[in-house]
Design an enzyme around this catalytic site. Sequence first.
Site, PDB file in Angstrom:
ATOM      1  N   GLU A 197      22.807  -9.315  -3.343  1.00  0.00           N
ATOM      2  CA  GLU A 197      22.585  -9.803  -1.980  1.00  0.00           C
ATOM      3  C   GLU A 197      21.111  -9.712  -1.632  1.00  0.00           C
ATOM      4  O   GLU A 197      20.353  -8.977  -2.275  1.00  0.00           O
ATOM      5  CB  GLU A 197      23.424  -8.978  -0.982  1.00  0.00           C
ATOM      6  CG  GLU A 197      23.148  -7.493  -1.038  1.00  0.00           C
ATOM      7  CD  GLU A 197      24.203  -6.650  -0.334  1.00  0.00           C
ATOM      8  OE1 GLU A 197      23.813  -5.815   0.485  1.00  0.00           O
ATOM      9  OE2 GLU A 197      25.403  -6.832  -0.622  1.00  0.00           O
TER      10      GLU A 197
ATOM     11  N   SER B 254      19.023   5.858   2.171  1.00  0.00           N
ATOM     12  CA  SER B 254      18.279   4.730   1.615  1.00  0.00           C
ATOM     13  C   SER B 254      18.641   4.570   0.147  1.00  0.00           C
ATOM     14  O   SER B 254      19.246   5.460  -0.455  1.00  0.00           O
ATOM     15  CB  SER B 254      16.773   4.970   1.766  1.00  0.00           C
ATOM     16  OG  SER B 254      16.405   6.165   1.118  1.00  0.00           O
TER      17      SER B 254
ATOM     18  N   GLU C  48       0.843  -1.204   0.000  1.00  0.00           N
ATOM     19  CA  GLU C  48       0.000   0.000   0.000  1.00  0.00           C
ATOM     20  C   GLU C  48       0.874   1.249   0.000  1.00  0.00           C
ATOM     21  O   GLU C  48       0.618   2.210  -0.733  1.00  0.00           O
ATOM     22  CB  GLU C  48      -0.904   0.000   1.236  1.00  0.00           C
ATOM     23  CG  GLU C  48      -1.965  -1.089   1.218  1.00  0.00           C
ATOM     24  CD  GLU C  48      -3.071  -0.797   0.222  1.00  0.00           C
ATOM     25  OE1 GLU C  48      -3.796   0.201   0.398  1.00  0.00           O
ATOM     26  OE2 GLU C  48      -3.185  -1.557  -0.756  1.00  0.00           O
TER      27      GLU C  48
ATOM     28  N   CYS D 160     -17.762 -32.738  15.356  1.00  0.00           N
ATOM     29  CA  CYS D 160     -18.365 -33.902  16.020  1.00  0.00           C
ATOM     30  C   CYS D 160     -19.492 -33.547  16.983  1.00  0.00           C
ATOM     31  O   CYS D 160     -20.161 -34.448  17.505  1.00  0.00           O
ATOM     32  CB  CYS D 160     -17.297 -34.695  16.773  1.00  0.00           C
ATOM     33  SG  CYS D 160     -16.657 -33.855  18.247  1.00  0.00           S
TER      34      CYS D 160
ATOM     35  N   GLU E 279      21.906  -4.975   9.110  1.00  0.00           N
ATOM     36  CA  GLU E 279      20.477  -5.089   9.398  1.00  0.00           C
ATOM     37  C   GLU E 279      20.261  -5.967  10.617  1.00  0.00           C
ATOM     38  O   GLU E 279      20.774  -7.088  10.709  1.00  0.00           O
ATOM     39  CB  GLU E 279      19.759  -5.714   8.202  1.00  0.00           C
ATOM     40  CG  GLU E 279      18.276  -5.500   8.186  1.00  0.00           C
ATOM     41  CD  GLU E 279      17.890  -4.239   7.427  1.00  0.00           C
ATOM     42  OE1 GLU E 279      16.692  -3.993   7.267  1.00  0.00           O
ATOM     43  OE2 GLU E 279      18.804  -3.501   6.987  1.00  0.00           O
TER      44      GLU E 279
ATOM     45  N   LYS F 101      17.676  -8.577   0.248  1.00  0.00           N
ATOM     46  CA  LYS F 101      17.214  -7.341   0.890  1.00  0.00           C
ATOM     47  C   LYS F 101      16.451  -7.741   2.153  1.00  0.00           C
ATOM     48  O   LYS F 101      15.314  -8.174   2.100  1.00  0.00           O
ATOM     49  CB  LYS F 101      16.307  -6.541  -0.038  1.00  0.00           C
ATOM     50  CG  LYS F 101      15.842  -5.219   0.566  1.00  0.00           C
ATOM     51  CD  LYS F 101      14.952  -4.449  -0.398  1.00  0.00           C
ATOM     52  CE  LYS F 101      14.535  -3.112   0.192  1.00  0.00           C
ATOM     53  NZ  LYS F 101      13.687  -3.277   1.397  1.00  0.00           N
TER      54      LYS F 101
END
Length: 732
Positions: free
Chosen positions: A133, A96, A49, A465, A196, A135
């Site tokens: 690599e 980033s 989104e 059941c 990370e 992410k």
Amino acid sequence: MAETQDLFSDPAPAPSGQATIEIEALRARLNLWAHQYYVQDAPSVPDAEYDRAFQALQALEAAHPDLVTPDSPTQRVIGAVMEGLTPVRHQVPMLSIRTETDTEASGAETFDARVRRELKLAPDAPPVEYVAEPKFDGLAMSLRYENGRLVQAATRGDGEVGEDVTHNIRTIRQIPLTLPTGGESGVPPVLEVRGEVYMRRADFDRLNERQREAGGKTFVNPRNAAAGAVRQLDSGIAAQRPLSFFAYGLGDITPVAEGGPDFATHYAMLQQLKTWGFPVAAQVRTAQGATELVAFHQEVGASRDQLPYDIDGVVYKVNSLALQRQLGFVTREPRWAVAHKYPAQEMVTRVEGIDVQVGRTGKLTPVARLAPVFVGGVTVTNATLHNLFEIRKKGVRVGDQVIVRRAGDVIPEVVGTVPAALAPVAGALQGSDALADAAAADAARHVPRSPYVPNFRMPRHCPICGSAVVREKGEANHRCTGGLFCPAQRKEAILHFAARRAMDVEGLGEKLVDQLVDGNVIRTLPDLYRLGLTALAALDRMAEKSAQNVIAALEKSKQTTLPRFLFGLGIRHVGEATAKDLARHFGGLDAIMAASVEQLLEVNDVGPIVAEAIHTFFAQPHNREVVEQLRACGLTWQEGPPAERATLPLAGLTVVITGTLPTLSRDEAKDLLEAAGAKVAGSVSKKTHYVVAGAEAGSKLTKAQDLGVPVLDEDGLRTLLDQGPAGLGGAG
């Protein structure tokens, strides 16, 4: 809450027209979502989104460059310093990288073409070498080492200023606190490692299960759980959450002129980080040109579900550091790197109904029936809601827009509802003809539920059941009480009944039980003892000799003991020790079946929950019928008068067994101790009276010695059994 609602509301129209209205609306929502994701660690919408809205803003700004502002989400790294954590200014900004949302091979080809164009390479020039690599879906972290010691760990923050989280990062065992210094392989005086922090899927699932059992907050995804742990003020919370780390780059470092390392390539730098003790993803490798980038993207994507951690794409970086410097940056992103995404693992869809499934152990699980949605590469139509309390906590009702998550082989789950205030996002996208299709898809997903939808309620009787459904005090899960009768629990009941410590039916394993139940050869436990050789031998991969062995094992199991039979019935909370206590206390099965809750509470170590479970089990007519049919099939055991536990020589003692004894197996020693009235526990504590230790005894022996618990060998065990604690010179 008022502030949140204001952020969601559309700003007043600006003189520059419809484009300004759409751009400002998208910026407001993107900033709010980013604040929830990066600062509050509580995302309200899935990545897909966010990506759609971000791309819509990029498209509008590209069409109207005069409306681009420095504070637009497209121009900055989103993040902020959490109140209570110390700000840290990065010596080298943590920027980033550009995201390529084209999940096809063309995404890699587009990046390679852009790099070649920026480097002004001729069509026939050799391919560019890259490092490829995974992410990782975690929290970016900077680790600063000075003279080989970790002195500071900081989050990305806004790229310029992050948060000091050193106290929490020290709890991650994969991160070295000291590094080798001196010599050619030693680290430079200043070394800032970028990487990370993440949480493995299995660790995340266990964490959420513990949270559900404790009635606490569950986490939306592993990234959310990891970020929340890292940014706690109390390092004890981080220490309780199993975090991991991967290194993928460098920040500040001692210059080459001052004795720092001289890396020619990004790949060489990663290999050096490995030799210094930092974990680097095993999938990292070099790739020549677009062809090998495409192959890497496809290879990792094919194994994505089998990875023990979440990834949402792969990253490509130009390998040559000289070429990286030549390519430089555009706005806040490097030209020499890109993140190439995979299909989203979280998407928004609508709940069309809520059903209930009954598991092999009798647990009732509410399951959402969904409008079909493509998540993580597959179309999902059902997702677990875990239990009634999770439904209430998340506020899920039929007709709601919800976020559905699918990661790896884990069953898709509903992680939360989409607030009604998010629906206008679709409207904000409609102003651009180029985005009409995306707007229509968003609008279709954001249909509000019908008014007056009642809360979901768990059924009082099993939908399979018809047995009574119960929820024990302090538990979140509802369960069917028809264990021996319920078809959903049939396989589990048979396997438990045939287990070695129960009826010990050798050869009756999982594959054979699957064939017997799926082929409708047996429906209840007594059917096991009505099996004929012909029916067994006719099954796949079942030779006549094997069938004869199973028949013989079933016949042998008819001569058993009351504790084994009770344990084999699979009564909730009734383990081997409790089964033995029940047999000793009552002497016979009929007395146990007729006992009231109050009478059951008189049994040693039986509390209210266990007593209620036993009473409820035998109160079900179909369970009593199964027991009578088993007796009619010839199952027998010795019974006698009720025994007073106080008269047993080792009553009240708790013993732990560890290591390998010379002549007794662990099970034989346990049986002897329990027959004498002792309780055999699995762990050592201050309440342990004796530890019986054999060869290769491990941590339990060490703990016993630390606590001063008496340690016995096999001869000491036999003395204890023959003469009691007095024979060892003590009163126990």
